[in-house]
Each structure stands twice: as structure tokens, then as C-alpha cells.
Design a protein around this motif. Structure first.
Motif: not given
Ligand SMILES: C[S@@+](CC[C@H](N)C(=O)[O-])C[C@H]1O[C@@H](n2cnc3c(N)ncnc32)[C@H](O)[C@@H]1O
Length: 259
Positions: A90-91, A115, A133, A138-139
Motif C-alpha cells: 500500500p506504500k 501478508h 500499490s 489496505v488489503l
Molecule cells: C495488512 S498489509 C500490511 C500493511 C502495512 N502494515 C502498512 O501499514 O503499510 C499486508 C500485505 O498486503 C499487501 N497489500 C495491502 N494493501 C495493498 C495495496 N493497497 N496494494 C498492494 N498490496 C497491498 C502487501 O503485500 C502487504 O504486505
């Protein structure tokens, strides 16, 4: 082109990409998909791939070594030198059609799915070329994001769609949205298809499609419309279209008021 996905949930990727158009393209060999299960590189016999974050906080973080080893395996079978490793995050900057076109030219696209809380920064610093992203939310994991990227990239690869025309006029390919489209019947619920589309006059149809495409962009995505560089003729034609639309709306409103 080969796509390798480093993931804890390979079945999610296989199910989504193995279905419909991308599934048929995979079977026909238009591109190759490999999933590398990060859990196969766990640090103990219980399948441990994550641990608590230093400094505290809720949730678990994916550890460096399993991710690193999964990446090494993917690199061993790289089909060519033109390769990129992308961490779905998401960054990252938000994925778009321009990026899909760029990635479709690679020999090998390696996608890393995080994950839980995400992935230890040190392995990201070591193996990742860029982050992407799929939107500002956030997924729970990167798998759905990886599937989105694979789908958008795959349909640009030769042999996935019937021909280039199938995607070259679509929304976002040239900065505008696609014109509205219609199929049979020619009249449905008292709503007729625009006459010009039934006329068989190719030049007029193309002119209508270009104008409808601009109108669609102007109405639905003013941010994209403002970036277009239109000539005076196009603006004049658009202004007259908008005036006609405004008068149609006013007529309909007047009819409703009389009822
Ligand atoms: C719960 S998220 C982690 C979020 C992280 N702690 C943060 O606040 O930036 C778990 C994983 O989901 C994926 N993910 C979550 N949101 C995403 C997005 N908007 N685009 C792409 N991947 C995403 C990423 O691979 C991430 O490592």
C-alpha cells in the motif's frame, strides 16, 4: 513472458489467473505463471515464516530468510535478462495502465506478496526493484493485488486477446475513457442505440466514437480530461455536443414537470 509470484497462498493466484481469458492464455502458452510457496522455505519444521516485530506492535511480520530463498528460486529459472522484482504494497505508487504497458515488455516479472503486518524491511531493501500499490486502502495480503497486476499486464501480451485492437482503444490506453458501447437489441426498454451506430457509415461512426469518448472523459474523469491537449476544433465540437446534451436534459426535465 514469465510471471513468478512469491506468496504464502499460491492457490489464490492459481485460481484467479487460471480462470477465463488468462487461464486460456496460460494453457495456450501465451505467458507462463509460476507460484513459489514461501512456506517451503520456512525457518523450522513447523512452517514458521513470520515473527513478532521488534519494538512491539500488534501482528506478525514475514521474516527475511524465507522470502529471500523463495526469490532466489524464482531467479534460478529466469527466462531472460529483462527482469523486475516488485513488492505489492500500500506504500507504493498506484498501479495504472502506463505501468501495465511498461511491465508487459519484461521477460520476467517477479511479484512478492506480503501478508500479516507485511515483510521485514531488510529483505525488501535487498531484493525489491520497486513497490506497487493497487489503491489507497489496505488489503490483508498482496495476492489480490498481484492478480490485478497480472491480469492487466497479461491482456497486453501478444496471443492473450484476439488482436491488438481488442485493447488499443480501451479506457486509459491514450488518456481518455472508451466511448459507450451497445449490443442487440437495437431498442431495449424504449432506449434506442444511437442512430449513427446502425448507419454502417464507418467515418461517421469513428467521429461519433471519438466525440463520445471525449464526452465520457469530461463527465466521468475531469482530472484526465484536464490533461488532454485538444485543438480548437475538438473543443468547438465538444461544446456543441454539451449544448445539445444540456438541451436534451432540459427537455426531459420540462416533460417531467408537466406530468
Ligand atoms: C495488512 S498489509 C500490511 C500493511 C502495512 N502494515 C502498512 O501499514 O503499510 C499486508 C500485505 O498486503 C499487501 N497489500 C495491502 N494493501 C495493498 C495495496 N493497497 N496494494 C498492494 N498490496 C497491498 C502487501 O503485500 C502487504 O504486505
Amino acid at each position: 513472458m514469465k510471471v513468478s509470484v512469491l506468496t504464502l497462498f499460491p492457490e489464490m493466484i492459481q485460481a484467479a489467473v487460471g480462470t477465463s481469458i488468462t487461464g486460456r492464455a496460460l494453457s495456450a502458452g501465451a505467458f507462463e505463471l509460476e507460484t513459489v510457496d514461501i512456506r517451503n522455505f520456512a525457518v523450522n519444521s513447523y512452517g514458521k515464516v513470520d515473527d513478532y516485530c521488534f519494538g512491539g506492535g500488534t501482528g506478525m511480520l514475514m521474516m527475511c530468510q524465507p522470502v529471500h530463498d523463495a526469490h532466489q528460486l524464482a531467479l534460478q529459472k529466469s527466462p531472460g535478462p529483462n527482469r523486475r522484482t516488485i513488492y505489492l504494497s500500500p506504500k507504493g505508487p498506484v498501479f495504472n495502465q502506463k505501468k501495465a504497458i511498461e511491465l508487459s515488455g519484461l521477460d520476467h516479472l517477479v511479484l512478492l506478496c506480503g501478508h500479516y503486518e507485511g515483510v521485514d524491511q531488510r529483505v525488501l531493501d535487498e531484493i525489491v526493484d520497486e513497490e506497487l500499490s493497487i489503491g489507497d486502502y489496505v488489503l490483508t495480503g498482496g495476492e489480490l493485488a498481484a492478480c490485478v497486476v497480472i491480469d492487466a499486464v497479461a491482456r497486453l501480451i501478444e496471443g492473450v486477446l484476439p488482436n491488438q485492437e481488442a485493447y488499443s482503444k480501451e479506457s486509459h490506453m491514450s488518456g481518455v475513457l472508451e466511448y459507450p458501447q451497445y449490443t442487440r437489441p437495437a431498442v431495449w426498454h424504449d432506449r434506442p442505440v444511437p442512430d449513427v451506430l446502425l448507419s454502417g457509415h464507418h467515418a461517421n461512426i469513428v467521429k461519433w466514437q471519438e466525440m463520445a469518448s471525449l464526452m465520457e472523459t469530461c463527465r466521468k474523469r475531469p482530472d484526465l480530461f484536464n490533461q488532454l491537449k485538444l485543438d480548437a476544433d475538438a473543443y468547438a465540437a465538444l461544446a456543441s455536443e454539451l449544448a445539445e446534451l444540456a438541451s436534451e436534459i432540459m427537455d426531459k426535465t420540462a416533460d417531467k414537470n408537466i406530468d
